[in-house]
Design a protein around this motif. Structure first.
Motif, PDB file in Angstrom:
ATOM      1  N   VAL B 302       0.837  -1.203   0.000  1.00 60.32           N
ATOM      2  CA  VAL B 302       0.000   0.000   0.000  1.00 60.32           C
ATOM      3  C   VAL B 302       0.876   1.260   0.000  1.00 60.32           C
ATOM      4  CG1 VAL B 302      -1.564   1.392   1.435  1.00 60.32           C
ATOM      5  CG2 VAL B 302      -2.049  -1.037   1.024  1.00 60.32           C
ATOM      6  N   GLU B 303       1.890   1.245   0.827  1.00 59.94           N
ATOM      7  CA  GLU B 303       2.769   2.421   0.926  1.00 59.94           C
ATOM      8  C   GLU B 303       3.438   2.713  -0.425  1.00 59.94           C
ATOM      9  OE1 GLU B 303       5.792   2.064   3.987  1.00 59.94           O
ATOM     10  OE2 GLU B 303       7.049   3.471   2.878  1.00 59.94           O
ATOM     11  N   HIS B 304       3.969   1.657  -1.044  1.00 55.73           N
ATOM     12  CA  HIS B 304       4.637   1.847  -2.332  1.00 55.73           C
ATOM     13  C   HIS B 304       3.639   2.208  -3.438  1.00 55.73           C
ATOM     14  CE1 HIS B 304       8.357  -0.700  -0.997  1.00 55.73           C
ATOM     15  NE2 HIS B 304       8.171   0.391  -0.286  1.00 55.73           N
ATOM     16  N   ALA B 305       2.449   1.649  -3.362  1.00 55.92           N
ATOM     17  CA  ALA B 305       1.439   1.948  -4.386  1.00 55.92           C
ATOM     18  C   ALA B 305       0.998   3.402  -4.302  1.00 55.92           C
ATOM     19  CB  ALA B 305       0.238   1.013  -4.233  1.00 55.92           C
ATOM     20  N   ARG B 306       0.848   3.888  -3.085  1.00 52.32           N
ATOM     21  CA  ARG B 306       0.534   5.310  -2.906  1.00 52.32           C
ATOM     22  C   ARG B 306       1.622   6.183  -3.532  1.00 52.32           C
ATOM     23  NH1 ARG B 306      -3.535   6.399   0.779  1.00 52.32           N
ATOM     24  NH2 ARG B 306      -3.580   4.963   2.541  1.00 52.32           N
ATOM     25  N   ARG B 307       2.840   5.858  -3.197  1.00 48.91           N
ATOM     26  CA  ARG B 307       4.003   6.605  -3.702  1.00 48.91           C
ATOM     27  C   ARG B 307       4.000   6.623  -5.234  1.00 48.91           C
ATOM     28  NH1 ARG B 307       9.120   3.166  -2.951  1.00 48.91           N
ATOM     29  NH2 ARG B 307       8.185   2.305  -4.855  1.00 48.91           N
ATOM     30  N   ASP B 308       3.626   5.497  -5.827  1.00 49.94           N
ATOM     31  CA  ASP B 308       3.707   5.364  -7.282  1.00 49.94           C
ATOM     32  C   ASP B 308       2.399   5.707  -7.990  1.00 49.94           C
ATOM     33  OD1 ASP B 308       6.282   4.524  -6.779  1.00 49.94           O
ATOM     34  OD2 ASP B 308       5.799   2.383  -6.907  1.00 49.94           O
ATOM     35  N   GLY B 309       1.460   6.241  -7.251  1.00 50.97           N
ATOM     36  CA  GLY B 309       0.210   6.671  -7.877  1.00 50.97           C
ATOM     37  C   GLY B 309      -0.651   5.531  -8.376  1.00 50.97           C
ATOM     38  N   LEU B 310      -0.620   4.401  -7.684  1.00 47.29           N
ATOM     39  CA  LEU B 310      -1.384   3.238  -8.143  1.00 47.29           C
ATOM     40  C   LEU B 310      -2.709   3.068  -7.426  1.00 47.29           C
ATOM     41  CD1 LEU B 310       1.405   0.555  -8.652  1.00 47.29           C
ATOM     42  CD2 LEU B 310       0.169   1.862 -10.378  1.00 47.29           C
ATOM     43  N   LEU B 311      -3.051   3.994  -6.541  1.00 46.50           N
ATOM     44  CA  LEU B 311      -4.353   3.877  -5.888  1.00 46.50           C
ATOM     45  C   LEU B 311      -4.858   5.266  -5.503  1.00 46.50           C
ATOM     46  CD1 LEU B 311      -4.054   4.333  -2.533  1.00 46.50           C
ATOM     47  CD2 LEU B 311      -2.945   2.129  -2.736  1.00 46.50           C
ATOM     48  N   SER B 312      -6.191   5.362  -5.393  1.00 41.05           N
ATOM     49  CA  SER B 312      -6.798   6.616  -4.962  1.00 41.05           C
ATOM     50  C   SER B 312      -7.108   6.574  -3.479  1.00 41.05           C
ATOM     51  CB  SER B 312      -8.092   6.869  -5.738  1.00 41.05           C
ATOM     52  OG  SER B 312      -7.821   6.971  -7.107  1.00 41.05           O
ATOM     53  N   ASP B 313      -7.522   5.404  -3.025  1.00 41.94           N
ATOM     54  CA  ASP B 313      -7.855   5.249  -1.613  1.00 41.94           C
ATOM     55  C   ASP B 313      -7.797   3.755  -1.293  1.00 41.94           C
ATOM     56  OD1 ASP B 313      -8.577   5.869   0.958  1.00 41.94           O
ATOM     57  OD2 ASP B 313     -10.398   6.962   0.402  1.00 41.94           O
ATOM     58  N   VAL B 314      -7.832   3.433  -0.022  1.00 39.20           N
ATOM     59  CA  VAL B 314      -7.779   2.017   0.345  1.00 39.20           C
ATOM     60  C   VAL B 314      -8.395   1.831   1.726  1.00 39.20           C
ATOM     61  CG1 VAL B 314      -5.454   2.198   1.349  1.00 39.20           C
ATOM     62  CG2 VAL B 314      -6.259  -0.024   0.515  1.00 39.20           C
ATOM     63  N   VAL B 315      -9.060   0.694   1.912  1.00 34.69           N
ATOM     64  CA  VAL B 315      -9.534   0.266   3.223  1.00 34.69           C
ATOM     65  C   VAL B 315      -8.891  -1.084   3.512  1.00 34.69           C
ATOM     66  CG1 VAL B 315     -11.523  -0.441   4.592  1.00 34.69           C
ATOM     67  CG2 VAL B 315     -11.791   1.292   2.817  1.00 34.69           C
TER      68      VAL B 315
END
Lengths: 469, 469
Positions: B302-315
């Motif tokens: 999740v942390e890396h995906a956020r950094r790389d713009g791969l997600l808008s939000d997550v639960v």
């Protein structure tokens, strides 16, 4: 007539790629020396279209096609046997990795690519191709597919068939079946991919395949267990699989005799414990997930196994060098048997749970049938697969011992068959075990195999003589 | 003549197990209402010997056998269509778990056992049978085998075929092939097991199977990602698989429209985020290995995906209740579409890497062809499998919309075929897609399928009309 055929073949691939005489010799050598292959010619096509044209041309001249790639098989699968009518189609020039699709985690590889090159291509893309065999530098993908090759990683990643998502195949009529999309789910009709894998060139000439890829191992722990009995190995493999989350990637049983021969004959092999034990179990746990939790898993399994009397001793390799030394011992078992002289080999499988019973029956049976024989069983206990090899009595004559091969085969295979096992676990049937297959296979299954062979190769032009008569 | 046949069938299974009229009705109901099945009778054998005798007897009377187990299929696979010549052989009385071999990690199950009962039997033995479908309480093992059923766990454990180690099959000539030894390695001839799996009763009647078992999950983490684009789902599935050591056990893409319908129609479904997103990806990581490292893996991805713009939000679900709520949303998508009225369905697959391109092409194409249509794509993105379902325009008439089915199928399937995909990813061909298959399958592959059908069922007595004409 022969010259006419040669001319037709040369027209397809060029004169330089139709080999006869001395140039053909390496392709007509069967390295276990069980066969003396002969063929009209060895032809080396450069692409799928040429393979299709060769198959068509052979049909026109009433010749048969014997597909070959690395020629490292153990059952004479590419041992052509007719100097007038058999044409070996060797695929080693078709050695490209056509594509790696990283997001799909797949790789498309031609049949002539060596296993080592395929592994390297996956690694270069940051991925992992788990198929691995001792012959990885010489064996080629086509042979791996033809024999549904097993090897060291099957307990975790399955046989070759389990890694295949699609094939490109030249059929008996010279048409090409293109199925290289790389789908992980496809229920649009009968499962043809899996039928071609393991069919030893008898149903089609596989020219390329799409394989699943995995991820590189980042944590690993190797251990060698000293055991009193094979039952302990069965219990340990089950516990290791469960506790590691199915990350047991290697699981090799070795008998005392097999280890002794390795320590006698092979440099770098040393007795792993201060006292001898009857059995050894070499295991790897490995995962592509970060962390060191596999070490904890191993420690816990060892602790519980000690408590429950499932091991006599254990060495856990805490660095790569120690792990490599343990695996060197395992990989030295086959060459050590060769160094000791003649041996009679069996490649059998059973349900894992029945291996101890098999050994309890087969060991005394072969000792009774072949006095002085030294059984050296070892193998992939996590897959239920044993190489139940028998070394000759100490000091015995090779020829005299090998003359007893049929006796030994009958003793061993009768027990295997009675227990529901297979007499050809990972090496295939080829030409070596056709007769044995006809003895042990249910008639109903042989009839199905014959019917399928006739359906896909009605004129028996593809590798005649393998699997079904 | 009919009475003579009935008498012969009754002699085999007893009069009470030959059903006609009202008693046969439940077995002649096709729940998607695409077919109105008819048959001479429904026969319920109690064991393999009776199945063999029935097949033989049907042959004697020139009748065909339509095998059936749970009758929950989605493509009319057991929709018999001849009131004089088709006999439905329903296997629900053969519902035993014959054996669990814990050391071999295998289970032998009869074709009439429900999937839920098979799962429970494995659990009772401390093991885990990973095949799971929404219909688990009603579908039966025979149908799972016949369709090579997929479901929710395929990304980790494979399709049904990947779980099968052996079969017991009644062949077209009434002979029985016994192959229930449970071997994990067997290269003694052509691979017949995999050929029967997914053959929809057209090559033989499967009466029992040996399945691989795994180990119960002891750590699990569920997360729902909000995404802008399907490309992000592709990247995330790859990262989750790699980082978790291949422990991604569920990976479901859901479109905005599909989620909206669920939140409108199904109790307990709530919008998962404060604002709407175009796409959602529901994932499970799960392992039988002790520890909490999967939580760390998820946090890091999740942390890396956020950094790389791969997600808008997550639960991330931190307890079972929250995880169940997320999965309830996913499982509500099909019933929500039913509640909304008519929909046109497609069960397609592509290489995972090509799913975004497919959606980019297919969404505008169906919107152009069917003005006002509301696409609700969702499905198993980790397997490259999408249920590309199209709900009718808001307020539109069901019949009018469904009259456009062929148009929609052509638009969607043309794109799938052009991109190398499958028009039948996990539900099979049955009778529903025979014509589509003949349009999209390469002639060379159809010829092979016909040849194999003719080889194993020369008189076309086994489920005529499915897969191949």
């Amino acid at each position: 007539m022969a010259e006419q055929i040669i001319a037709a073949l040369e027209k397809i691939v060029g004169a330089n790629q139709v080999l006869r005489g001395d140039r053909a010799k390496p392709y007509l050598t069967e390295w276990r020396r069980a066969f003396q292959p002969v063929a009209l010619a060895v032809v080396r096509p450069g692409n799928t279209g040429e393979v299709a044209a060769l198959v068509q041309s052979c049909a026109d001249f009433d010749c048969a096609v014997v597909a070959q790639s690395g020629n490292t098989g153990l059952v004479g699968g590419s041992a052509a046997s007719d100097a007038r009518r058999h044409v070996i189609v060797n695929l080693e020039r078709m050695d490209r990795v056509r594509e790696i699709d990283a997001d799909n985690a797949t790789m498309t590889v031609e049949a002539g690519c060596t296993l080592a090159d395929a592994q390297q291509a996956a690694a270069d893309a940051g991925l992992y191709f788990p198929l691995t065999l001792a012959s990885r530098d010489r064996c080629r993908i086509g042979g791996n597919l033809a024999t549904n090759a097993g090897g060291l990683n099957v307990v975790r990643y399955g046989n070759t068939r389990d890694l295949v998502l699609g094939l490109e195949v030249v059929l008996a009529d010279g048409r090409v079946w293109h199925n290289l999309s790389g789908l992980r789910k496809d229920n649009s009709g009968f499962d043809l991919n899996d039928l071609f894998v393991g069919s030893e060139g008898a149903l089609g000439v596989v020219t390329a395949a799409v394989f699943k890829l995995y991820d590189p191992v980042v944590q690993q722990v190797t251990a060698l267990f000293a055991l009193d009995a094979p039952e302990q190995a069965v219990a340990l493999q089950r516990r290791l699989i469960a506790a590691s989350g199915h990350n047991l990637t290697g699981c090799e049983l070795m008998s005392r005799q097999a280890v002794s021969l390795a320590c006698t004959h092979i440099e770098g092999c040393h007795e792993p414990f201060e006292v001898d034990h009857d059995w050894y179990l070499l295991v790897d746990l490995a995962s592509s997930a970060q962390g060191h939790w596999l070490h904890e898993v191993m420690a816990q399994v060892v602790e519980h196994a000690r408590r429950d009397g499932l091991l006599s001793d254990v060495v856990i390799a805490h660095d790569d060098e120690r792990a490599a030394a343990l695996w060197h011992l395992r990989e030295s078992l086959p060459p050590a048997q060769v160094a000791e002289g003649a041996s009679i080999k069996h490649d059998i499988s059973l349900p894992i749970s029945k291996l101890p019973m098999f050994l309890a029956r087969a060991l005394p049976a072969v000792r009774e049938a072949l006095p002085g024989v030294r059984p050296c069983p070892f193998g992939h206990v996590g897959d239920g697969n044993l190489h139940f090899n028998l070394s000759k009595p100490a000091g015995a004559d090779d020829e005299t011992f090998l003359a007893q091969s049929e006796t030994a085969h009958t003793v061993v295979h009768d027990i295997v068959a009675e227990m529901g096992g297979s007499i050809a676990a990972e090496h295939g049937i080829g030409r070596l075990k056709v007769e044995a297959l006809s003895r042990y296979k249910q008639p109903v299954e042989r009839d199905m195999m014959r019917a399928i062979k006739a359906a896909l190769d009605p004129d028996n032009r593809l590798n005649p003589g393998v699997i079904v008569d």
